[in-house]
Enzyme design. Structure first.
Site, short mmCIF file in Angstrom:
data_model
loop_
_atom_site.label_atom_id
_atom_site.label_comp_id
_atom_site.label_asym_id
_atom_site.label_seq_id
_atom_site.Cartn_x
_atom_site.Cartn_y
_atom_site.Cartn_z
CB SER A 263 42.01 2.96 -6.23
OG SER A 263 41.01 3.93 -5.91
CE LYS A 264 47.51 8.94 -9.39
NZ LYS A 264 48.75 8.74 -10.01
NE ARG A 265 36.15 7.61 -8.17
CZ ARG A 265 35.44 6.66 -7.58
NH1 ARG A 265 35.90 5.43 -7.51
NH2 ARG A 265 34.26 6.95 -7.07
CB THR A 267 44.78 8.80 -3.16
OG1 THR A 267 45.15 7.44 -3.18
CG2 THR A 267 45.85 9.61 -2.52
CD GLU A 268 43.52 12.86 -6.31
OE1 GLU A 268 43.23 14.03 -5.98
OE2 GLU A 268 44.69 12.46 -6.47
#
Ligand code: GLU
Length: 506
Positions: A263-265, A267-268
């Protein structure tokens, strides 16, 4: 052995990579682009770049540059695209609005679509009722059955509307995915979905199908997130009476743990551990495009489960649709390191020298070509990423190294003993005019023996003295590259530091 004898793979394909420019280019997009490119080059076909930029809220012009830069860096070149044009220009969906509208109108004429004037409030009320009854929300409004003349009049009068697909009420549709086979859905479960929004912009379902058809696309590679709406796409093609392309839905990547999709999270969070899935970051981290390409090629495709090293020409030759894997692969950065190492070792030394140079420059180190070229062979066997070269070999270009006195003390030795060892090494080295690996090692080994030291004790002192680091490329090769004068000066500096330390300890 895999082969590409299937006729279809030999016919020149027309394929496209159709990203929405909304953010940085990540591994998933890069892989989709790569597979397209490989198939196009293998078959002598064309690879098209198309920007699906109709979502103006999420549109980011920088993302376009990042996409093109990332593909260029990876060595993926398109034959038609927004920047270079081509026979089907424009290659930006925002400039093709009229084409989609014409096609939507054609569907209305053929009774495959209708104008819908329902307000957002009406639709929302119906949606809530349906959900309360445990039904899947779907369009049931009156517009589907409006007389065409009445609908046309209301449109002409400027009434706000959308265009919806007229989904058959009966029957089913079977669509075919190359990796998963046939997928059949009863039409009653499919909605009268929107084709054109009230702002006049077509949605993906219409725009992408129209473009793929008009651009002569033969194979569509896209993410498996499109499987859910795949039957809609089948319906659109059939409503127009067009021949469908070969559909290939690629699996998404899983988190490195293998548990769940990225997910985007994630990735962070991944960035916090020093890893990134964005192409530009991989470049900055010192990965070679060849290493990244090798890595992503094998995340979803395999050749013979043995071969690890694939150059772009190898991939173009060996890629085959039959060996694509429908199951998701976990992102494994260890494998990236491994492939990157293989490709670093495969470079010509001149090439490696040229590729590490910018990493020195980025650290403010002025690395001259001559030294870089000498360094290349000894670094080549040791680097995982290009930027390792700086940590490993930055000392070659520094005026001075600055070891701490304590660091110069040999293993199980006192400062005074270490100073004496360094002094004797200095004298030995001073008597050697021609510095090379072969001329330096034997006399220094002999010296260690004479002094009753292990070679490692003496070499450890010299390594720290000359390189300022505990870990470095091989000592004698390094000394030869640094040169006699600098080596002697650095050992001299070490002797002084050790003498001072010994005086303090005494
Ligand atoms: N613009 C779509 C996306 O970025 C493209 C999907 C497709 O390739 O058809 O997901």
């Amino acid at each position: 052995m895999p082969n590409n004898t299937d006729k279809e793979a030999k016919r020149p394909v027309r394929v496209r990579f159709a990203p929405s420019p909304t953010g940085l280019t990540h591994l998933g997009s890069a892989r989709t682009a790569l597979y397209n490119y490989l198939l196009a080059r293998q078959t002598g076909g064309q690879f098209i770049l198309r920007f699906e930029d109709t979502d103006r809220k999420r549109y980011d012009p920088q993302a376009e540059d990042d996409l093109m830069d990332s593909l260029h860096w990876l060595g993926i070149q398109w034959d038609e695209g927004p920047d270079i044009g081509g026979p089907h220009a424009p290659y930006r969906q925002s400039q093709r609005k009229h084409i989609y509208l014409q096609h939507a109108e054609q569907l209305i004429e053929n009774d495959h679509a209708f104008y819908c004037f329902c307000s957002a409030e009406e639709l929302e009320a119906t949606r809530k009722e349906q959900l309360a009854r445990g039904e899947q929300p779907h369009y049931v409004g009156p517009c589907r059955n409006l007389a065409p003349e009445e609908a046309a009049e209301r449109v002409a009068a400027g009434e706000r509307h959308v265009i919806r697909f007229k989904m058959p009420k009966q029957g089913s549709i079977t669509v075919h995915d190359r990796l998963r086979g046939d997928i059949t859905v009863e039409n009653q479960y499919l909605d009268d979905f929107i084709l054109v929004k009230s702002d006049g912009h077509a949605v993906y379902h219409l725009a992408a199908m129209v473009d793929d058809h008009l651009m002569g696309i033969t194979h569509v590679f896209r993410g498996e997130e499109w499987l859910a709406t795949f039957p809609r796409h089948g319906h659109i093609y059939r409503a127009f009476g067009w021949q469908e392309p070969e559909w290939i839905h690629l699996s998404v990547f899983l988190k490195p743990s293998g548990k769940g999709k990225m997910s985007k999270r994630d990735t962070e969070q991944m960035k916090l551990t020093g890893h990134s899935i964005f192409v530009q970051d991989l470049k900055d981290e010192g990965y070679l495009p060849e290493g990244v390409v090798n890595w992503i090629a094998l995340m979803g495709w395999s050749y013979d489960d043995k071969t690890e090293f694939f150059s772009m020409p190898d991939l173009i030759e060996k890629f085959s649709l039959d060996k694509l894997n429908p199951s998701s692969a976990a992102i494994d950065f260890k494998k990236l390191d491994h492939y990157n190492g293989l490709h670093i070792r495969a470079l010509e030394p001149e090439d490696l020298a040229a590729r590490i140079k910018p990493f020195f420059e980025a650290e403010g180190i002025d690395a001259d070509d001559e030294t870089l070229l000498k360094l290349a062979p000894i670094l080549q066997v040791r680097l995982t990423t290009l930027d390792d070269a700086v940590t490993f070999a930055g000392f070659f270009f520094k005026e001075q190294v600055t070891p701490e006195a304590e660091e110069l003390v040999g293993k199980k030795m006192s400062a005074a003993e270490s100073a004496e060892a360094a002094r004797q090494a200095y004298e030995t080295l001073q008597s050697i005019d021609d510095f090379s690996h072969e001329t330096l090692e034997p006399p220094l080994r002999a010296l260690a023996e004479r002094m009753g030291l292990k070679a490692g004790q003496l070499f450890g002192i010299l390594r720290m003295a000359v390189t300022g680091q505990q870990v470095s490329p091989p000592l004698f090769e390094s000394m030869a590259i640094i040169g006699r004068q600098v080596v002697l000066a650095r050992i001299d500096q070490a002797i002084q530091l050790l003498d001072e330390l010994a005086a303090k300890e005494a």
